[in-house]
Design an enzyme around this catalytic site. Sequence first.
Site, PDB file in Angstrom:
ATOM      1  N   HIS A  35      -5.144  -4.115  -1.577  1.00  0.00           N
ATOM      2  CA  HIS A  35      -5.661  -3.296  -2.199  1.00  0.00           C
ATOM      3  C   HIS A  35      -5.340  -3.806  -4.210  1.00  0.00           C
ATOM      4  CE1 HIS A  35      -4.817   0.492  -0.162  1.00  0.00           C
ATOM      5  NE2 HIS A  35      -4.748  -0.544   0.605  1.00  0.00           N
ATOM      6  N   SER A  75       0.640  -1.431  -0.172  1.00  0.00           N
ATOM      7  CA  SER A  75      -0.209  -0.127  -0.054  1.00  0.00           C
ATOM      8  C   SER A  75       0.798   1.575  -0.042  1.00  0.00           C
ATOM      9  CB  SER A  75      -1.211  -0.127   1.718  1.00  0.00           C
ATOM     10  OG  SER A  75       0.258  -0.555   2.731  1.00  0.00           O
ATOM     11  N   LYS A 124     -12.424  -1.654   0.699  1.00  0.00           N
ATOM     12  CA  LYS A 124     -11.637  -0.449  -0.050  1.00  0.00           C
ATOM     13  C   LYS A 124     -12.641  -0.290  -1.796  1.00  0.00           C
ATOM     14  CE  LYS A 124      -7.582  -0.993   3.155  1.00  0.00           C
ATOM     15  NZ  LYS A 124      -6.553  -1.547   3.451  1.00  0.00           N
TER      16      LYS A 124
END
Length: 397
Positions: A213, A185, A245
């Site tokens: 992610h 990230s 996310k």
Amino acid sequence: MRDPTSFLGEEYRQLVKDDLDWRLRVLQGPSAPWCEIDGKRVLMFCSNNYLGLSNHPKMKEAAHRAIDTHGVGSGSVRPIAGTMDLHMELERRLARFKHAEASLVYQTGFAANAGLIPQLAGEGDLIISDELNHGSIIDGVRLSRAERAVYRHADVSDLERVLAKAEEHVPTYRRILVITDGVFSMDGDIAPLDRISVVAAQHGAMVYVDDAHGEGVLGPGGRGIVAHFGLGRDRVQVEMGTFSKAWGVVGGHISGSTDLIKFAYNKSRTWLLSGSHPPPVAAACLAAIDVLESEPEHVERLWTHTRRFKKEMRDLGFDIGRSETPITPVIVGESSRAQKLSLRLFELGVFALPIVYPMVAKDKARIRTIMNAALTPEDVTMAIAAFQKAGRELSLI
Ligand SMILES: *Cc1c(COP(=O)(O)O)cnc(C)c1O
């Protein structure tokens, strides 16, 4: 008498002095491409809401409807009285989306890592972790009684070295678990999961990937890193992710074999002992799967914007590191420069926060931008112009 809580204020003031305290920016409304933050209308350029789904009409409608049919709370933990048809349907749909035998939903991604990792490896076992893995993995590993080893970031030959050394260990390790983030990230680089899975298999080790992610971003239809590399479930036994996310809601999850899922829900204390998702959360996650399956344009637009932003930022002379994903760090050096750039961008109408030491090396402070599919091409133009103006003013380009 000494105040037993004096350390609280002392430590906090030290953080302020070192410029390491979090000063919270407050959104006065939804996390949208243009949002109101501390009274100013700005372009959101650092949320994890990659696809803009947190405001998707179908998902909001599903959440509203679930409140009407199921209420606002689940009433219990999953194993007692807190499993609703919505939770079961979500797990079935997620497994289908992931092309896995089964899936399991936790309250958060953090709860999945903290609950499952210590059950997969314990006394007499070894956990091997990438040195840049996420904090929730680090905490999951700390909760385990297993021995720990770290390999250099994304370095498969170093992982091989650690695995070879582990093979000589006396007594022989019962189990070996290799854990990696899918997308890292801070830098936006992708773990070499294809090669990791090969060397792990050669040494009889399990592979656990945290794709927080990568979901909604990598692979066909945003299915994530396992699909991106086309890997079999016999190679990557645990695929973990989060609805917080790109999916735009909240909730951790794992996918893999039916045995993995049954083992996980019988053993993970975070799953067993903490309340299950409120109905609108489960319903919104379900609707998010529908959206990803029926509206491929979100993932496509995310990548179109990403490629353009990276190219134009590089052409302007910015150092944007080694990212291969919609996370684009703009590396500026010292912390103070990153703070200044972030403040100036905010004045120019772009919201992107600095990431500084100790999250990254002292001379690698950066603005971490995260692209968003809900932006228009004009929004991206405006963001690049703001970077250009602020970058020139601060002599970064
Ligand atoms: C955000 C994140 C998590 C935590 O997920 P939540 O669902 O927000 O708790 C775990 N791992 C990684 C790599 C993350 O980026």
